[in-house]
Design an enzyme around this catalytic site. Structure first.
Site, PDB file in Angstrom:
ATOM      1  N   GLU A  24       0.847  -1.234   0.104  1.00  0.00           N
ATOM      2  CA  GLU A  24       0.158   0.003  -0.075  1.00  0.00           C
ATOM      3  C   GLU A  24       0.986   1.133  -0.216  1.00  0.00           C
ATOM      4  OE1 GLU A  24      -4.300  -0.993   2.273  1.00  0.00           O
ATOM      5  OE2 GLU A  24      -2.176  -1.702   3.392  1.00  0.00           O
ATOM      6  N   GLU A  66      -3.502  -9.358   3.714  1.00  0.00           N
ATOM      7  CA  GLU A  66      -4.400  -9.267   5.067  1.00  0.00           C
ATOM      8  C   GLU A  66      -5.555 -10.222   5.563  1.00  0.00           C
ATOM      9  OE1 GLU A  66      -2.506  -5.104   3.755  1.00  0.00           O
ATOM     10  OE2 GLU A  66      -3.380  -6.991   2.845  1.00  0.00           O
TER      11      GLU A  66
END
Ligand SMILES: C[C@H](O)[C@H](C)C(=O)SCCNC(=O)CCNC(=O)[C@H](O)C(C)(C)COP(=O)([O-])OP(=O)([O-])OC[C@H]1O[C@@H](n2cnc3c(N)ncnc32)[C@H](O)[C@@H]1OP(=O)([O-])[O-]
Length: 719
Positions: A103, A123
């Site tokens: 990210e 995640e």
């Protein structure tokens, strides 16, 4: 921490520093905020490169900090400051860019990756979703379908695939930071709006509703009750249907539902448990970091049945030379062909050339003379295994490790048949051996710590999650499975159907309930072991298999259907019926209902309605109780060992952590009370009687699971 330096005059270099994976701890985030500000404020700096120390970009948010109070600058504004920068920022990706690490890179204006790097948003494997705008930026960059795949599976992609998907702009096998620095100075001053991903529209799809409907169904089918994959689909849907800022709000909302969930705790526990089992120890005090493994290059596998073939493939894929021995000529030829096909399929899946020439096939033991380690995988019969170990002791060079793939026979007994029992350990693989991740490394009374260290290291090189356990009947996994299966049989006697029992456990999250699993692996496997143990043998007087054996309740239902040739999928009939032998689709079989009714009538059993709650409690709590027993005896060193064994070997749903973690979540007192409740109803079933360790843990207030190991140390000394 993050360090800033000026390189070649006009390029600022920001280096993340938090070994081993430069996780985005509070200190690293603060470092990034400070260094980005510095780079933006320094007029000489025209462009910026972000890289990670030790050729590792970033492993994402600091998972270790999730259980504490979150401190330091929040991720989102930190990442936005990078994208909003008026100076181009280039991510130099080496090693890994995972989760918050990717990210961070997606907020940069350019991404340059090393060929060997791996990238991804894993995640979901931690019960979470990409919460630093990854679920909003990635779909905008690579499209909805590709983003859904990466975010709902959490899989890592290679640099080559990342380039093909458009995640990175360039891949190099040179020094990535140097390449990025040169590139950064070349794009200084260039307009950046076209490089700010959050400004991109999400590429339209023909029918967004249909696409997300299909994705949600697919994810719900494979999730087995896990909530994070569903939230991931909802977050990506927000990217496809909402402006960026609103999508980000939706991402935040969804993450809030996951972050404190029991499933996230379970999956993060499982993440660290997988790493903890690598730090093995033995009752002698020998442990992972004090014992040097023996060197292993040449290996051999004796017996090329289903397990032997899988082990040969796993060793070959891990780069070891293998001598594959099968005394039966026909079986040898068939095995050779099967192994070659498995290697070709495996190589195709991994995009590499199949390795064939490192395997030597033989129907005699001679070629085994100079190998470093042998894995015996012959038929599960002690007499046969003794003979093989005696032959190996005669043929092998001194110091060769003799390992057995037995799934539960006595390692000490086998070791006693060799001149060097210290070189004998169990290496219990799970079928299919080249696919299943779990390896139980079983040490006997005389197994040397070096033998254990060598087997554990070999397991790691084969890509296995290896767990060191003590020697007892069934070791840890199969030993705990026995009371679980017995309860399933007893529930059939008392009125349940195979479908009801399986459905309860599949809704809990198991891929298959005990009866569908038994049909898959072959009901006759357990039957043969029960016959060898003298359990499934009719009483000469009554001709019936006794339902009380050694003062304990015994259920012969499994034996009786095997006597009818119903072995499961392989015969087309078992607890279920299949359209043909080898069929995979299980259908309820009216024959089974009739059989169970007759059986109950024969034994004067009055069937009653059984609810799924009772199925779960009796099957799972009996298994958990046996788990505590293995901890009490030191067969399993710590609860993490048991939980990793069950998640990677017995399809215990990972979002429930494992049997011992689940016990901690349910509450030890409740488990003990329910066991006592069922033991009162079934006093002839000792596995329902809470074991000492469980009682003691409850007596001292049920400490949380991470405290059990220290409690056990003192308790073991008192027990
Ligand atoms: C906002 C954002 O959206 C969200 C919310 C997130 O970002 S959530 C986080 C997302 N990131 C991940 O899911 C990546 C998790 N890590 C891995 O998959 C692997 O670790 C690895 C990176 C592929 C390296 O594998 P390895 O086999 O070479 O070594 P290792 O033994 O595994 O790891 C070496 C050591 O590093 C520790 N470690 C690894 N990743 C870590 C992390 N992200 N945080 C904290 N510690 C970590 C690990 O516990 C071990 O410690 P110890 O045991 O030695 O004490």
């Amino acid at each position: 921490m993050a360090q800033f330096s000026r390189v070649s005059g006009s390029v600022g270099l920001i280096t993340l520093q938090n070994p081993p994976v430069n996780a985005l701890s509070a200190a690293v985030r603060q470092g990034i905020v400070d260094t980005v500000n510095k780079a933006l404020q320094e007029p000489e700096v025209k462009s910026v490169v972000i890289c990670g120390q030790n050729k590792v970009f970033c492993g994402g948010a600091d998972i270790k900090s999730f259980r504490g109070v979150m401190t330091g600058p929040p991720l989102i504004p930190m990442i936005h400051a990078i994208e909003a920068s008026t100076k181009p920022v280039v991510a130099a990706i080496e090693g890994i860019a995972l989760g918050g690490g990717l990210e961070l890179a997606l907020a940069c204006h350019y991404r340059i990756s090393h060929t060997k790097a791996r990238l991804g948003l894993p995640e979901v494997t931690l019960g979470l979703l990409p919460a630093a705008a990854g679920s909003q930026r990635l779909p905008r960059l690579i499209g909805i379908t590709a983003a859904l795949d990466l975010i709902t599976t959490g899989r890592h992609v290679t640099a080559a695939e990342a380039l093909q998907l458009g995640i990175v702009d360039h891949v190099t096998d040179q020094n990535t930071v140097d390449v990025a620095l040169k590139f950064a100075s070349s794009v200084a001053g260039k307009p950046l709006d076209a490089r700010r991903i959050s400004l991109y529209p999400c590429p339209p799809s023909d029918d967004t509703d249909a696409l997300f409907e299909e994705a949600m169904q697919r994810v719900r089918r494979s999730a087995r009750g896990a909530i994070a994959p569903v939230a991931c689909v909802q977050a990506v849907r927000a990217a496809a249907t909402l402006p960026y800022a609103q999508g980000l709000e939706r991402e935040k909302e969804l993450m809030a539902t996951l972050f404190t969930s029991g499933q996230a705790r379970a999956l993060q526990y499982s993440f660290f448990a997988q790493r903890a089992v690598g730090r093995w120890s033995m009752p002698s005090g020998a442990q992972w970091d004090t014992v040097e493994p023996l060197p292993v290059q040449k290996t051999a596998v004796i017996g090329l049945g289903t397990m032997g073939r899988g082990i040969v493939v796993a060793l070959t894929q891990a780069g070891f030379s293998v001598v594959a021995v099968e005394t039966h000529e026909k079986q040898l030829t068939q095995a050779k062909q099967a192994i070659e096909e498995m290697l070709i399929r495996g190589a195709k899946r991994r995009g590499v050339t199949p390795e064939h020439d490192t395997i030597t096939y033989s129907h005699s033991m001679e070629p085994v003379a100079n190998v470093d380690l042998v894995i015996e995988a012959v038929f599960e019969d002690m007499v046969l295994k003794e003979k093989v170990f005696q032959q190996l002791s005669a043929v092998c060079k001194p110091g060769t490790l003799l390992c057995t793939n037995t799934s539960g026979l006595d390692i000490d007994h086998l070791a006693s048949k060799t001149p060097n029992p210290e070189l004998v350990v169990g290496m219990h693989f799970f079928a299919p051996a080249h696919v299943m991740k779990l390896l139980e490394v079983v040490y006997g009374r005389q197994s040397s710590p070096r033998a254990v260290a060598t087997a554990m290291q070999l397991g790691k090189k084969m890509g296995k999650v290896s767990v060191a356990v003590g020697n007892c009947l069934g070791f840890v996994g199969n030993r705990m499975l026995k009371p679980y299966m017995n309860q399933a049989f007893f529930l059939l006697e008392e009125g349940a159907s195979p479908e009801l029992v399986d459905q309860a456990l599949e809704e809990f999250g198991f891929i298959m309930g005990p009866f569908r699993m038994s049909d898959l692996s072959g009901i006759d496997v357990g039957w043969r072991i029960r016959k060898e143990e003298g359990l499934a043998v009719p009483d000469q007087r009554t001709g019936q298999i006794p339902r009380m054996q050694k003062g304990c309740r015994y259920s012969p239902v499994g034996d009786l259907i095997c006597e009818q040739g119903r072995f499961g999928q392989k015969t087309g009939q078992g607890w279920y019926r299949y359209d043909k032998p080898g069929g995979r689709v299980a259908r309820p079989d009216p024959w089974m209902q009739t059989f169970l009714n007759q059986y109950r009538a024969t034994h004067g059993l009055v069937p009653r309605r059984i609810d799924p709650k009772e199925v779960l409690e009796r099957c799972l709590y009996a298994l958990i109780n046996e788990g505590f027993q293995t901890l009490e005896e030191g067969i399993a060193a710590a609860p993490e060992d048991i939980d990793v064994i069950y998640v990677f070997g017995y399809s215990w749903p990972q979002h429930r952590g494992g049997p011992m973690f689940y016990a901690d979540m349910v509450g030890l007192e409740k488990i003990m009370d329910r066991l006592e409740h069922y033991h009162q109803a079934h006093p002839d079933v000792p596995s329902l009687q809470p074991c000492n360790l469980l009682r003691k843990l409850v007596a001292i207030g049920s400490p949380p699971i991470h405290k059990w190991s220290q409690v056990m140390k003192t308790l073991r000394s008192q027990l």
